[in-house]
Design an enzyme around this catalytic site. Structure first.
Site, PDB file in Angstrom:
ATOM      1  N   GLU A 186       0.851  -1.213   0.000  1.00 47.21           N
ATOM      2  CA  GLU A 186       0.000   0.000   0.000  1.00 47.21           C
ATOM      3  C   GLU A 186       0.881   1.257   0.000  1.00 47.21           C
ATOM      4  OE1 GLU A 186      -2.787  -0.666   3.238  1.00 47.21           O
ATOM      5  OE2 GLU A 186      -3.606  -2.433   2.231  1.00 47.21           O
ATOM      6  N   GLU A 294      -4.712  -7.911  -1.750  1.00 52.06           N
ATOM      7  CA  GLU A 294      -5.626  -7.893  -0.591  1.00 52.06           C
ATOM      8  C   GLU A 294      -6.964  -7.365  -1.073  1.00 52.06           C
ATOM      9  OE1 GLU A 294      -4.747  -5.560   2.970  1.00 52.06           O
ATOM     10  OE2 GLU A 294      -2.666  -6.206   2.872  1.00 52.06           O
TER      11      GLU A 294
END
Ligand code: BMA
Length: 374
Positions: A186, A294
């Site tokens: 991320e 994810e």
């Protein structure tokens, strides 16, 4: 054809296949890691492997009960991909930041590998500058751990622990178990210390390269495939802004969560689909493995979310796997966290339907794909 010629041609074909497709970032990757890379490239065209974080360790309302898995109990099958997390290994803690004992984790990893499933590991590594958590975005942290920085040496001692963990993962014949390692995930968000607002693109690239080079060349870790992993993104340029280079990456992915009311379903389908299309384009150009690293919709409050939303969002997309985040369960009086249904949960019947779709691969099909073999 004479036997000798046949052997020669077969050997040639195998070498050619490995050299054309096995461009692993680590040129000295183990045979099993290279085979996993090659096989995932092929497999992505035949279905999406379903994965779940911490699946065998705990689920909603249970912990450390051998054989249990919320995915298995609600869908009928174990997942094909298992996500694990190393946060706090760097501190020599016996359990990770979510309470999973590292020794148990190694056992689960070996168990999954023997079944032919895939392992991916994230690292919510503490902030080496402040000693606080991964969510402490103190300015200058990345600069401090790069070579020449005041915390570079400390950071290398943390990498030593990651190396020792990875090198302790062995299969039945003593071979090292391949792991898709996805540090600094991320990275285009700003909630972690390695995030976008806290370092320059060049610093992040350097951090990624330093980490990989250290594990590979200093610590002789050769059982890793490396994932480059953003959060949601709008354009290919944004996706690649901090990309460390083709020689450092095997898997490319992004994380995406549906938030809020189920009226957001259509938005999630559209955005996921659009992002996957961009990801596949980049992966094809670079011969990397695209994956949804994810995803989830916390507490899955929609009875048909699996077939009506998730399956539609990923339909006709050639990605190797999709990893649902963890079933933490009740975290406090106000907070519950889970991304796959447990038995009897509102979306469990629909999840079972998803597990039967050709579009997805759970453990039984993954096993047949023999991902670690020629
Ligand atoms: C987050 C949450 C946290 C957890 C962290 C690292 O998304 O699930 O509870 O500590 O991931 O696994």
């Amino acid at each position: 054809m004479k036997k000798g010629i046949v052997c020669f041609c077969l050997a040639g074909a195998v070498l050619l296949r490995l050299s054309v497709f096995a461009q692993t970032a680590d040129k000295q990757a183990t045979k099993e890691a290279k085979l996993l890379f090659v096989n995932l490239q092929k497999q992505k065209n035949n279905g999406i492997m379903f994965g779940h974080q911490d699946d065998l360790a705990y689920g909603v309302g249970w912990k450390y009960q051998p054989g249990r898995s919320d995915v298995k109990e609600s869908s009928g099958q174990y997942p094909a991909v298992y996500g694990w997390e190393l946060g706090r290994l760097e501190l020599d803690a016996p359990v990770n930041l979510d309470g999973v004992p590292f020794e148990k984790m190694k056992g689960y990893i070996k168990e999954a590998y023997k079944k032919g499933s895939v392992i991916t590991i994230s690292w919510h590594v503490n902030n080496p500058l402040t000693g606080k958590t991964a969510w402490d975005p103190a300015p200058g942290t990345v600069a401090a751990i790069l070579p020449g920085g005041e915390k570079n040496e400390l950071y290398t001692t943390w990498l030593d622990k990651v190396a020792a963990f990875m090198l302790d993962l062995k299969g039945p014949k003593g071979e090292l178990i391949p792991v898709i390692f996805r540090p600094f995930h991320e990275l285009n968000g700003s909630w972690f210390w390695w995030g976008k607002s806290h370092c320059t693109p060049d610093q992040l690239k350097q951090l990624y390269r330093f980490t990989e080079t250290y594990l590979r060349d200093k610590k002789n870790v050769h059982n890793l495939l490396y994932a480059y992993n953003t959060d949601r993104f709008a354009t290919e340029e944004e996706y690649l802004e901090r990309y460390p280079g083709d020689d450092f990456v095997d898997v490319i992915g992004f994380d995406i969560y549906q938030k809020g009311d189920i009226v957001a379903n259509d938005r999630f389908i559209a955005e996921t689909g659009r992002s996957l299309t961009m990801l596949e384009k980049i992966a094809a150009a670079k011969t990397k493995i695209p994956a949804l690293t994810e995803f989830g919709y916390n507490a899955v409050p929609d009875a048909t979310w699996w077939t009506n939303v998730f399956a539609r969002a990923t339909k006709n997309h050639a990605i190797a796997y999709a990893l649902a985040w963890r079933n933490a369960g009740q975290k406090s009086a106000e907070e519950t966290e889970f991304y796959v249904p447990y038995k009897g949960q509102l979306s469990a019947t629909d999840f079972k339907r998803l597990a039967l779709m050709n579009q997805f691969i759970f453990e039984n099909k993954a096993r047949k794909n023999k991902l670690y073999q020629q």
